[in-house]
Design an enzyme around this catalytic site. Structure first.
Site, PDB file in Angstrom:
ATOM      1  N   ILE A  18       0.773  -1.183   0.007  1.00  0.00           N
ATOM      2  CA  ILE A  18      -0.110  -0.095  -0.027  1.00  0.00           C
ATOM      3  C   ILE A  18       0.775   1.402   0.085  1.00  0.00           C
ATOM      4  O   ILE A  18       0.657   2.248  -0.640  1.00  0.00           O
ATOM      5  CB  ILE A  18      -0.841   0.114   0.996  1.00  0.00           C
ATOM      6  CG1 ILE A  18      -2.079  -1.180   0.940  1.00  0.00           C
ATOM      7  CG2 ILE A  18      -1.647   1.392   1.454  1.00  0.00           C
ATOM      8  CD1 ILE A  18      -2.971  -1.243   2.264  1.00  0.00           C
ATOM      9  N   ASP A  37      11.402   4.191   4.950  1.00  0.00           N
ATOM     10  CA  ASP A  37      11.356   2.817   5.098  1.00  0.00           C
ATOM     11  C   ASP A  37      12.524   1.990   5.356  1.00  0.00           C
ATOM     12  O   ASP A  37      13.628   2.806   5.234  1.00  0.00           O
ATOM     13  CB  ASP A  37      10.738   2.007   3.829  1.00  0.00           C
ATOM     14  CG  ASP A  37      10.030   0.875   3.971  1.00  0.00           C
ATOM     15  OD1 ASP A  37       8.903   0.593   3.509  1.00  0.00           O
ATOM     16  OD2 ASP A  37      10.614  -0.223   4.256  1.00  0.00           O
ATOM     17  N   ASP A  52      14.179   2.802  11.526  1.00  0.00           N
ATOM     18  CA  ASP A  52      13.340   1.909  12.291  1.00  0.00           C
ATOM     19  C   ASP A  52      12.633   2.932  13.018  1.00  0.00           C
ATOM     20  O   ASP A  52      13.050   3.403  13.841  1.00  0.00           O
ATOM     21  CB  ASP A  52      14.318   0.921  13.148  1.00  0.00           C
ATOM     22  CG  ASP A  52      13.510  -0.115  13.833  1.00  0.00           C
ATOM     23  OD1 ASP A  52      12.306   0.200  14.081  1.00  0.00           O
ATOM     24  OD2 ASP A  52      14.032  -1.137  14.045  1.00  0.00           O
ATOM     25  N   SER A 131      -7.300   0.181   9.859  1.00  0.00           N
ATOM     26  CA  SER A 131      -7.518  -0.932   9.396  1.00  0.00           C
ATOM     27  C   SER A 131      -9.151  -1.210   9.598  1.00  0.00           C
ATOM     28  O   SER A 131      -9.543  -0.611  10.683  1.00  0.00           O
ATOM     29  CB  SER A 131      -6.813  -2.030   9.894  1.00  0.00           C
ATOM     30  OG  SER A 131      -7.348  -3.382   9.700  1.00  0.00           O
ATOM     31  N   TYR A 144      -3.109  -6.767  16.682  1.00  0.00           N
ATOM     32  CA  TYR A 144      -3.014  -5.940  15.655  1.00  0.00           C
ATOM     33  C   TYR A 144      -4.167  -5.211  15.690  1.00  0.00           C
ATOM     34  O   TYR A 144      -4.250  -3.948  15.508  1.00  0.00           O
ATOM     35  CB  TYR A 144      -3.215  -6.946  14.215  1.00  0.00           C
ATOM     36  CG  TYR A 144      -3.216  -5.992  13.115  1.00  0.00           C
ATOM     37  CD1 TYR A 144      -2.030  -5.346  12.654  1.00  0.00           C
ATOM     38  CD2 TYR A 144      -4.217  -5.928  12.292  1.00  0.00           C
ATOM     39  CE1 TYR A 144      -1.943  -4.611  11.329  1.00  0.00           C
ATOM     40  CE2 TYR A 144      -4.604  -5.119  11.202  1.00  0.00           C
ATOM     41  CZ  TYR A 144      -3.327  -4.578  10.801  1.00  0.00           C
ATOM     42  OH  TYR A 144      -3.138  -3.851   9.572  1.00  0.00           O
ATOM     43  N   LYS A 148      -4.680  -0.842  15.861  1.00  0.00           N
ATOM     44  CA  LYS A 148      -4.984  -0.268  14.853  1.00  0.00           C
ATOM     45  C   LYS A 148      -6.289   0.789  15.274  1.00  0.00           C
ATOM     46  O   LYS A 148      -6.795   1.731  15.121  1.00  0.00           O
ATOM     47  CB  LYS A 148      -5.749  -1.021  13.683  1.00  0.00           C
ATOM     48  CG  LYS A 148      -4.624  -1.444  12.736  1.00  0.00           C
ATOM     49  CD  LYS A 148      -3.588  -0.245  12.372  1.00  0.00           C
ATOM     50  CE  LYS A 148      -2.426  -0.737  11.439  1.00  0.00           C
ATOM     51  NZ  LYS A 148      -1.692   0.122  10.682  1.00  0.00           N
TER      52      LYS A 148
END
Length: 250
Positions: A18, A37, A52, A131, A144, A148
């Site tokens: 994405i 990144d 990081d 998400s 997770y 989110k």
């Protein structure tokens, strides 16, 4: 003319999936784009900085490097994140610490480092990647989902704090997307084809979301054309969050 002509954007996690789709679309829409990144982006013409997200010193240095290369900053996309599988019973303290540190605190670290630069822009916008897991209960996604959900709450708080500074903050909530990360999850399943079919069937439109579809939603939220949109989230999930359809008949 592109909808981001003359703007400068930083996209975290922009080397693949994405994030790469966002970075490439932003560049096509006229923005100067930097990618933060741990890997280098594959598309040409993008500024690459490495950090990081769990290392605040590295994050601050990377943001400053990106801003110097771009000549300022107008748009920040906090897309970088990591996943986790398991229930609240099976997740370890180390998993909780690792995922929350990257997905939630990492988003805050990058935003903190970028905030003063965004404040100087007349078209400042932040888009956070949350998400469907933030708004729908999914099995074996406890850590997770919590991370989110926190990103979604953080988005609203940042929007409130950003109002006096002229910084709009929104989130995009993708459904299960056809990305390399999801591909790796499928490859690790006992029956990858059956697992893919189950994920596709879970979304009302019957397929995985594409990275380009998510990127288009991020573009809308980042563009000055959406100047009255802040403190909200945009679902790109094939209707998974809000629709309750009858089972399809043969």
């Amino acid at each position: 003319m592109g909808s981001l002509d003359g703007l400068r954007a930083l996209v975290t996690g922009g080397a693949s999936g994405i994030g790469a789709a966002i970075a490439e679309l932003f560049a096509a829409e006229g923005a100067a784009v930097a990618v933060l990144d741990r890997e280098s982006p594959t598309a040409s013409g993008l500024v690459a900085v490495k950090a990081d997200l769990s290392d605040d010193t590295a994050v601050r240095a990377a943001v400053e490097e990106a801003v110097a290369a771009l000549g300022g900053l107008d748009v920040l996309v906090n897309n970088a994140g990591i996943g986790a599988q398991g229930t609240v019973e099976t997740a370890t303290d180390d998993e909780w610490a690792r995922v929350l540190d990257v997905n939630v605190v990492g988003t805050a670290r990058v935003s903190r480092a970028a905030w003063a630069h965004l404040r100087a822009s007349s078209h400042a916008a932040v888009v956070n990647t949350s998400s469907i897991a933030a708004t729908a209960g999914l099995p074996e996604r406890a850590v997770y989902s919590a991370s989110k959900g926190a990103v979604l709450a953080l988005t609203r708080a940042m929007a409130a704090d950003g109002m006096p500074d002229g910084i709009r903050v929104n989130a995009v909530n993708p459904g299960t997307a056809d990305t390399p990360w999801v591909g790796r999850l499928l490859d690790s399943a006992p029956d990858p084809a059956a697992e893919r079919a189950a994920l596709e069937a879970r979304q009302p439109h019957g397929r995985l979301v594409s990275a380009d579809e998510v990127a288009r939603a991020v573009l809308y939220l980042a563009s000055p054309l959406s100047g009255s949109t802040t403190g909200t989230s945009l679902a790109v999930d094939g209707g998974m969050e809000g629709l309750r359809l009858r089972p399809r008949t043969p």
